[in-house]
Each structure stands twice: as structure tokens, then as C-alpha cells.
Design a protein around this motif. Sequence first.
Motif, PDB file in Angstrom:
ATOM      1  N   ARG A  60      25.703  30.869   0.654  1.00 57.43           N
ATOM      2  CA  ARG A  60      27.063  30.497   1.027  1.00 57.43           C
ATOM      3  C   ARG A  60      27.314  29.350   2.262  1.00 57.43           C
ATOM      4  N   PHE A  61      27.816  28.440   2.243  1.00 50.50           N
ATOM      5  CA  PHE A  61      28.113  27.689   3.379  1.00 50.50           C
ATOM      6  C   PHE A  61      29.664  28.058   3.903  1.00 50.50           C
ATOM      7  N   PRO A  62      29.636  28.540   4.985  1.00 54.40           N
ATOM      8  CA  PRO A  62      30.774  29.136   5.377  1.00 54.40           C
ATOM      9  C   PRO A  62      31.477  28.347   6.672  1.00 54.40           C
ATOM     10  N   PRO A  63      31.942  27.282   6.590  1.00 54.93           N
ATOM     11  CA  PRO A  63      32.628  26.458   7.669  1.00 54.93           C
ATOM     12  C   PRO A  63      33.913  26.990   8.388  1.00 54.93           C
ATOM     13  N   GLU A  64      34.036  26.842   9.193  1.00 50.26           N
ATOM     14  CA  GLU A  64      35.604  27.273   9.737  1.00 50.26           C
ATOM     15  C   GLU A  64      36.313  25.762   9.838  1.00 50.26           C
ATOM     16  N   PRO A  65      37.412  25.798   9.058  1.00 49.90           N
ATOM     17  CA  PRO A  65      38.108  24.507   8.943  1.00 49.90           C
ATOM     18  C   PRO A  65      38.637  24.100  10.180  1.00 49.90           C
ATOM     19  N   ASN A  66      38.072  23.907  11.192  1.00 48.18           N
ATOM     20  CA  ASN A  66      38.780  23.436  12.560  1.00 48.18           C
ATOM     21  C   ASN A  66      38.196  22.241  13.131  1.00 48.18           C
ATOM     22  N   GLY A  67      37.553  21.361  12.177  1.00 48.08           N
ATOM     23  CA  GLY A  67      36.922  20.211  12.881  1.00 48.08           C
ATOM     24  C   GLY A  67      36.185  19.524  11.533  1.00 48.08           C
ATOM     25  N   LEU A  69      32.686  18.262  10.008  1.00 51.33           N
ATOM     26  CA  LEU A  69      31.322  18.719   9.954  1.00 51.33           C
ATOM     27  C   LEU A  69      30.381  17.528  10.617  1.00 51.33           C
ATOM     28  N   HIS A  70      29.175  18.120  11.370  1.00 49.87           N
ATOM     29  CA  HIS A  70      28.312  17.198  11.786  1.00 49.87           C
ATOM     30  C   HIS A  70      26.984  17.250  11.173  1.00 49.87           C
ATOM     31  N   VAL A  71      26.056  16.705  11.684  1.00 47.63           N
ATOM     32  CA  VAL A  71      24.619  16.569  11.086  1.00 47.63           C
ATOM     33  C   VAL A  71      24.068  17.835  11.309  1.00 47.63           C
ATOM     34  N   GLY A  72      24.413  18.791  11.979  1.00 52.28           N
ATOM     35  CA  GLY A  72      23.932  20.122  11.986  1.00 52.28           C
ATOM     36  C   GLY A  72      24.390  21.010  10.803  1.00 52.28           C
ATOM     37  N   HIS A  73      25.553  20.495  10.567  1.00 51.82           N
ATOM     38  CA  HIS A  73      26.128  21.507   9.325  1.00 51.82           C
ATOM     39  C   HIS A  73      25.627  20.815   7.991  1.00 51.82           C
ATOM     40  N   ALA A  74      25.095  19.565   8.323  1.00 51.95           N
ATOM     41  CA  ALA A  74      24.554  18.814   6.918  1.00 51.95           C
ATOM     42  C   ALA A  74      23.265  19.615   6.567  1.00 51.95           C
ATOM     43  N   LYS A  75      22.480  20.164   7.801  1.00 48.91           N
ATOM     44  CA  LYS A  75      20.992  20.930   7.711  1.00 48.91           C
ATOM     45  C   LYS A  75      21.534  22.090   7.062  1.00 48.91           C
ATOM     46  N   SER A  76      22.668  22.654   7.525  1.00 50.61           N
ATOM     47  CA  SER A  76      22.866  24.048   6.911  1.00 50.61           C
ATOM     48  C   SER A  76      23.462  24.142   5.480  1.00 50.61           C
ATOM     49  N   ILE A  77      24.104  23.003   4.969  1.00 49.70           N
ATOM     50  CA  ILE A  77      24.610  22.776   3.688  1.00 49.70           C
ATOM     51  C   ILE A  77      23.345  22.537   2.708  1.00 49.70           C
ATOM     52  N   CYS A 267      22.280  32.134   8.365  1.00 46.82           N
ATOM     53  CA  CYS A 267      23.024  31.496   9.558  1.00 46.82           C
ATOM     54  C   CYS A 267      22.225  31.051  10.691  1.00 46.82           C
ATOM     55  N   THR A 268      22.820  30.689  11.583  1.00 47.83           N
ATOM     56  CA  THR A 268      22.001  30.194  12.624  1.00 47.83           C
ATOM     57  C   THR A 268      21.662  31.304  13.611  1.00 47.83           C
ATOM     58  N   LEU A 269      20.673  30.966  14.546  1.00 48.60           N
ATOM     59  CA  LEU A 269      20.022  32.124  15.467  1.00 48.60           C
ATOM     60  C   LEU A 269      20.952  32.707  16.086  1.00 48.60           C
ATOM     61  N   GLU A 300      18.400  34.515   9.880  1.00 48.59           N
ATOM     62  CA  GLU A 300      19.018  33.550  10.830  1.00 48.59           C
ATOM     63  C   GLU A 300      17.781  32.521  10.679  1.00 48.59           C
ATOM     64  N   PHE A 301      18.201  31.198  11.002  1.00 49.68           N
ATOM     65  CA  PHE A 301      17.216  30.050  11.426  1.00 49.68           C
ATOM     66  C   PHE A 301      17.670  29.212  12.399  1.00 49.68           C
ATOM     67  N   ALA A 302      16.629  28.410  13.024  1.00 47.78           N
ATOM     68  CA  ALA A 302      17.196  27.805  14.417  1.00 47.78           C
ATOM     69  C   ALA A 302      18.224  26.477  13.932  1.00 47.78           C
ATOM     70  N   ARG A 303      19.112  26.515  14.570  1.00 48.81           N
ATOM     71  CA  ARG A 303      20.263  25.283  14.529  1.00 48.81           C
ATOM     72  C   ARG A 303      19.333  23.951  14.784  1.00 48.81           C
ATOM     73  N   LEU A 304      20.139  22.879  14.327  1.00 53.44           N
ATOM     74  CA  LEU A 304      19.542  21.531  14.617  1.00 53.44           C
ATOM     75  C   LEU A 304      19.957  21.146  16.009  1.00 53.44           C
ATOM     76  N   ASN A 305      18.953  20.893  16.818  1.00 54.42           N
ATOM     77  CA  ASN A 305      19.262  20.138  18.003  1.00 54.42           C
ATOM     78  C   ASN A 305      18.655  18.581  17.799  1.00 54.42           C
ATOM     79  N   SER A 312      28.439  19.721  19.659  1.00 55.43           N
ATOM     80  CA  SER A 312      29.374  20.639  19.881  1.00 55.43           C
ATOM     81  C   SER A 312      30.990  19.955  19.438  1.00 55.43           C
ATOM     82  N   LYS A 313      31.513  20.765  18.729  1.00 54.84           N
ATOM     83  CA  LYS A 313      32.666  20.316  18.243  1.00 54.84           C
ATOM     84  C   LYS A 313      33.618  20.065  19.290  1.00 54.84           C
ATOM     85  N   ARG A 314      33.570  21.003  20.336  1.00 60.10           N
ATOM     86  CA  ARG A 314      34.494  20.736  21.495  1.00 60.10           C
ATOM     87  C   ARG A 314      34.341  19.245  22.197  1.00 60.10           C
TER      88      ARG A 314
HETATM   89  P1  ATP Z   1      32.086  26.776  16.037  1.00 57.28           P
HETATM   90  O1  ATP Z   1      31.643  26.840  17.454  1.00 57.28           O
HETATM   91  O2  ATP Z   1      33.571  26.337  15.833  1.00 57.28           O
HETATM   92  O3  ATP Z   1      31.958  27.920  15.157  1.00 57.28           O
HETATM   93  P2  ATP Z   1      30.248  25.836  14.297  1.00 57.28           P
HETATM   94  O4  ATP Z   1      29.632  24.691  14.459  1.00 57.28           O
HETATM   95  O5  ATP Z   1      29.381  27.039  14.390  1.00 57.28           O
HETATM   96  O6  ATP Z   1      31.405  25.718  15.215  1.00 57.28           O
HETATM   97  P3  ATP Z   1      31.012  26.558  11.649  1.00 57.28           P
HETATM   98  O7  ATP Z   1      32.254  25.868  10.984  1.00 57.28           O
HETATM   99  O8  ATP Z   1      31.220  27.758  11.987  1.00 57.28           O
HETATM  100  O9  ATP Z   1      31.094  25.673  12.843  1.00 57.28           O
HETATM  101  O10 ATP Z   1      29.564  26.149  11.033  1.00 57.28           O
HETATM  102  C1  ATP Z   1      29.247  26.489   9.789  1.00 57.28           C
HETATM  103  C2  ATP Z   1      27.922  26.764   9.374  1.00 57.28           C
HETATM  104  O11 ATP Z   1      27.319  25.551   9.875  1.00 57.28           O
HETATM  105  C3  ATP Z   1      27.461  28.151  10.157  1.00 57.28           C
HETATM  106  O12 ATP Z   1      26.775  28.677   9.420  1.00 57.28           O
HETATM  107  C4  ATP Z   1      26.773  27.374  11.337  1.00 57.28           C
HETATM  108  O13 ATP Z   1      25.583  28.561  11.357  1.00 57.28           O
HETATM  109  C5  ATP Z   1      26.095  25.836  10.735  1.00 57.28           C
HETATM  110  N1  ATP Z   1      25.905  25.154  11.724  1.00 57.28           N
HETATM  111  C6  ATP Z   1      26.683  25.131  12.866  1.00 57.28           C
HETATM  112  N2  ATP Z   1      26.032  24.290  13.704  1.00 57.28           N
HETATM  113  C7  ATP Z   1      24.718  23.911  13.152  1.00 57.28           C
HETATM  114  C8  ATP Z   1      23.550  23.250  13.815  1.00 57.28           C
HETATM  115  N3  ATP Z   1      23.302  22.633  14.858  1.00 57.28           N
HETATM  116  N4  ATP Z   1      22.392  23.143  13.067  1.00 57.28           N
HETATM  117  C9  ATP Z   1      22.491  23.964  11.878  1.00 57.28           C
HETATM  118  N5  ATP Z   1      23.510  24.633  11.381  1.00 57.28           N
HETATM  119  C10 ATP Z   1      24.776  24.683  12.175  1.00 57.28           C
END
Ligand code: ATP
Length: 608
Positions: A60-67, A69-77, A267-269, A300-305, A312-314
Motif C-alpha cells: 500500500r501507499f498511505p499518504p496523509e492528504p495534508n500536502g 507529494l514530493h520526489v521522496g513520495h515518488a520513490k515510495s510510490i 515504510c521509511t526508517l 522499513e527502507f531509507a527515505r530519499l534524501n 519537508s512538507k512544512r
Molecule cells: P508527514 O510529516 O506529514 O507525515 P510524510 O512526508 O511522511 O509527511 P506521508 O503522507 O505520511 O508524508 O507519506 C506517505 C508515504 O511516503 C509514507 O509511507 C512515507 O514513509 C513516504 N515518504 C515520505 N517522504 C519520503 C521520502 N523522502 N523518501 C521516501 N519515502 C517517503
Amino acid sequence: MTAPTPNDTSSDHKVSNFLRQIIQNDLDKGTYASRRWAGSPGDAAHHAAGEPDPAKIRTRFPPEPNGYLHVGHAKSICINFGLAKEYGGVCHLRFDDTNPEKEDTEYVNSIIDAVKWLGFDWAQLGQTAGSAAPYQASDYFDFMYRAAEALIEAGHAYVDEQSAEDMRANRGDFGKPGVDSPFRTRTVAENLARFREMRDGKLADGAAVLRAKIDMASPNINLRDPAIYRIRRATHHHTGDTWCIYPMYTFAHPIEDALEQITHSICTLEFEDQRPFYDWLMERLCECKLLAAPSPKQYEFARLNLTYVITSKRKLAQLVNEGKVSGWDDPRMPTIVGLRRRGYTPESLRLFADRIGVTKSDSWIDYSTLEGCLREDLENKAHRGMAVLDPVKLVLTNWAEAFGSDGYTEACTQPALPHSAIAEGQTPPADRTFLIGKEVWIEREDFEEVPPKGYKRLFPGNVVRLKGGYVIECTGCARDAAGNVTEVHAKVIPGTKSGTPGADSVKAKAAITWVAVADGVQAEVRLYDRLFAEAHPDAGGKDFLQSLNPDSLKVVTAYVEPSLAAAQPDQKFQFERFGYFVADRLDHVAGSKPVFNKVTGLKDKWAK
Ligand code: ATP
Ligand code: MG
């Protein structure tokens, strides 16, 4: 049972990684082969997902609909949908909408768009029979409530009414165990009654929380009786005012996974320390017979930096709110909408995700890796074209003498793709045609009255080719009162046109790009560069706004050849010598108002 082998044909060879090994192992062993729905019939999720196919993995890809998505989410997708696709499984797009104050349908829609645009169609990935609706955590609020009551009944949860301060102080810290709450020993009946009062709006926001009863002395702070329900009078974008209590993310998330029969919850680490609670909750809810084993497992896997990028969404919101960029889809933003408007393709982002792979330890990926993937994707796809970004007029003073009249124009043709970009057996695209006439636009930097050492382009006496046109000999220039070059002068050498027998009769020192005055179209070109001038804009607590690159956008009025002016919005090109450009999705109007964004240059100019 025989495990399905990876069947993703979009890429020839997938490198093994720890997630693929885990999945393959589970498929080989049939870990999830005995799965059946648990819980009572009638739960929304059961209908939503249908009877699980034991041979399939579910991610599953479980975003919180509060912003956005960015390139890090693209990795997760790419990881979650990619693995499901590869192993013939299913991936759920699920909105983790447990935090009503921050969530909005605008974000829901943009997330749906982003996932689809990246090339993942969850309906086709078999998520929901006959329905393309994404899952949402709020559909399970009833179940979550029942789960909370079940925990209370089994003695695994209590209503705590300590002040927020006391609760914080009594949690202890890394070196200090926590202290039990005075409310920890409440009876089941008392807890149930109090929890129902929370639900019924009898207590003020923040007056009480429901906590899991685990171990206040646990070395893992996440196990020190984490809060699982809180009171929040907020209108939810989906459930409205039905609830005034909402489940905490850490409680809701494992339940969502279980109800949807997720097998691998990736999910991320930063969630690693939450895993023990995830497993604890699964075990308790299986004991209560609300769920059935085998439970989903978290990995868990390493998030994209990414260097030069903020994820950071904020902070991204701050850039938008303070007007540092034009919006969430500003082409300099690392949001998926921004990358898309910049000219990044879904293929390039999927290639990027593939190339960086998944690991268990944090590291930094250089921004040039992302740009490299775009170049790789577009190299053989983006049609070539000529554009003059810093135009000065070149006048071919002997034009009438050579061709009979000043107004004479002639068509030139050039391939849309170089020979090397055409695969064997593939039909090359139609050639581009454009005019040549007495006056053409050239780059200002392509003329020097006194050439620096090694300069091969236009200077008096030098012979160069107008790419795809004639060979010319430079004779001089005209200047204005301030000394600026207003016109460059040259003579055309008849009989030397590219593609004709005489093309090589005169040797040219260089070939320069140009666009005829006769058919060149004025265009707005937005020369984007990295938004930040420093590789780690927010490292060490410094103010990331100080690292903004003052040269991240320069807008120029250019001239482009007709094939470029006719582009469709979002069409990508290689502007010869300059790099990759895209016709802006929103502002470009084919034929009448060309607007192009620079995606990236031909080479990495930031490399040290
Ligand atoms: P928040 O701080 O609002 O939780 P978030 O970036 O974690 O922000 P989510 O909507 O919770 O936002 O993220 C959805 C999914 O994307 C989560 O499973 C999260 O682990 C993954 N994700 C977020 N940022 C990254 C990143 N930089 N690299 C890889 N995956 C990421
Ligand atoms: Mg998150």
C-alpha cells in the motif's frame, strides 16, 4: 505452491534488494497462502477488497492528504506499486486521513493525479473489483472504535486524564523509565464508560486520551503506553462531524493494513521504533478475534534524501506561503506537480527510483542522478529543435546577389531525431523544415569582433556553417552608440547547403544554431536552475531560505523554429546545444504563444 516470478516487462532486469528477497521468500513459503478475512462481516473494508487471493502480495501507499507529494513520495510510490506490479500483486492507494484539521480534498485529488501520472493505475493493479476508488482510513473508523473497546475489555487500554504536561513528564526519556499514570489501574467498566463519554462529546478536547497499556518502563519509548485515541472536535473532510474522537496514526495504521489484508507494509526508517507496537497491536487484536493471522508485517527502507532539495512538507509550504516560488507547481519545486511542470517524465522518475534502489541505511543521492535519468529518458525521444535564447540579428549582405532578391527564402530540413536515437527497425519521425533567408537570429555569444584564443565561431574572416543551412563567412558587425553589437554581417557561400552535393565543398570551422527572421517565432523561455545553491540547504539547523539560489529563474525572450512553436503543451524537446525544454503545461499556447521551461542542460554544470 509455486511462486509467481517477476512479470514486469517494463524493465528488463531488476536488481535484487532486501524487499524483493523478503517477498520472494514469503511467496516461496506461502506465508500468506492461508489468509482469510477476519472480523465481522459488514466491515467496509471486506467488501472493498474482495476475498484475498492467497497467491498475491498486497502493498500500500498511505499518504496523509495534508500536502502535495514530493520526489521522496515518488520513490515510495514506485517501490510499493512497483513491487506489486512486479510480483503480480496488488497495491492499495490509501489515504491516511486520521488528522482532520490538516487534511483537504484538494490534496486528495492532487495525490490521485500524481500516482496516476507516475504510471500506476491501482484499478488495473486489481485493488478493487470494478472500482477505482482509493481506500481511506476514515472508512474504518467504526472498526477502529470497536478495536479500541475490545482492547479496553481485554485490559489492554485505559482512559488517561492526566494533564498533557504530566503525561509528558511521566513518559520519562531515553535514560529514564516512565512513571505509571494514576489512571492506569481503572477498572474495565470505568474505562469503557469513560471512553464512551469521550466518544459522545461529554469531555472537552484534550481532557482525556485512550492509551494502550503496555509498559511504562520499556526502553522503547513508543511502548510506554502510547495514546491511541484523542478528543478533537474537528470536521473531517470525509466523515464530517460524525466523530469527535479520532484514532492516532500509530494505532490506525496497522489496523488499516490488516483490514485491507496488506502483506508487506513498507515504510521509511523513522517508523522502525514503531514496529514493536505495530506487532503488539496485531497480536492483541488477533487474540480478541477481531483480526486473523497471519498479520501484515512492517518493513522499513531509507527515505530519499536528495542534494539541493528540501522534502519537508512544512518547509515546502513555507516556500509557497512566503512567495519564494509561484506555487506548489512551480517548476523549481520538488513536488510531483512541480517536477511534472518542469518537464520531468514519469519514465525518468521511475528510472530514478530504480536506479537509487532501496537500502536500510540513510544516505544522500546527488541531484545530478535525477537529471541524468531525465537525459537518459529523453535522449532518444525528445525531438531536436533550434532556439536562439540571446538573439542578435545576422545579416547575409550578399543574399540578393546570390539568390536574386532580398526577400528570397529557402526551406531547410533536418532530422527530428539523430540517426543514433533511432532503434533498429523503428521508423524515424518526419524531418523538421524551416526557412533560411537574408536575416537570421543567432546567439550573441557566437560573434566576437576580436576572437579570444581558440574561438571558432563568428569573427571577421572566419567561415562557419549555419546548422542545417549554408556556410557563411563573417565580415563584421554594426554597433550602437554605446558600442553594443546590433547586427552581425556575413556573406553566404552559395552551393554549400547541408544535404546538397556541395555541402562539403567549403570547410567550416564550426556549426552554429540559428533561427530565420522569416519564420522564427518569439517565445518566452524560462531558464530554471536549482532552487538552492547549497547541497544541504537545511543541514545543521541553518535557515534554509538563506541557501536559495538567486539565479534559479531567468526569463528570456527567445526565437524558436516553427516545429517548436507548434509544440503541444507538455511536449519535450532538446534545444540543440542548450539541453532539454518542455512546452509549459499551463501557459504555452501552440503556435501563438510559445512558453518553454528548461528542464536540464545537456551536461551537469554543477559537477565539481
Ligand atoms: P508527514 O510529516 O506529514 O507525515 P510524510 O512526508 O511522511 O509527511 P506521508 O503522507 O505520511 O508524508 O507519506 C506517505 C508515504 O511516503 C509514507 O509511507 C512515507 O514513509 C513516504 N515518504 C515520505 N517522504 C519520503 C521520502 N523522502 N523518501 C521516501 N519515502 C517517503
Ligand atoms: Mg508520514
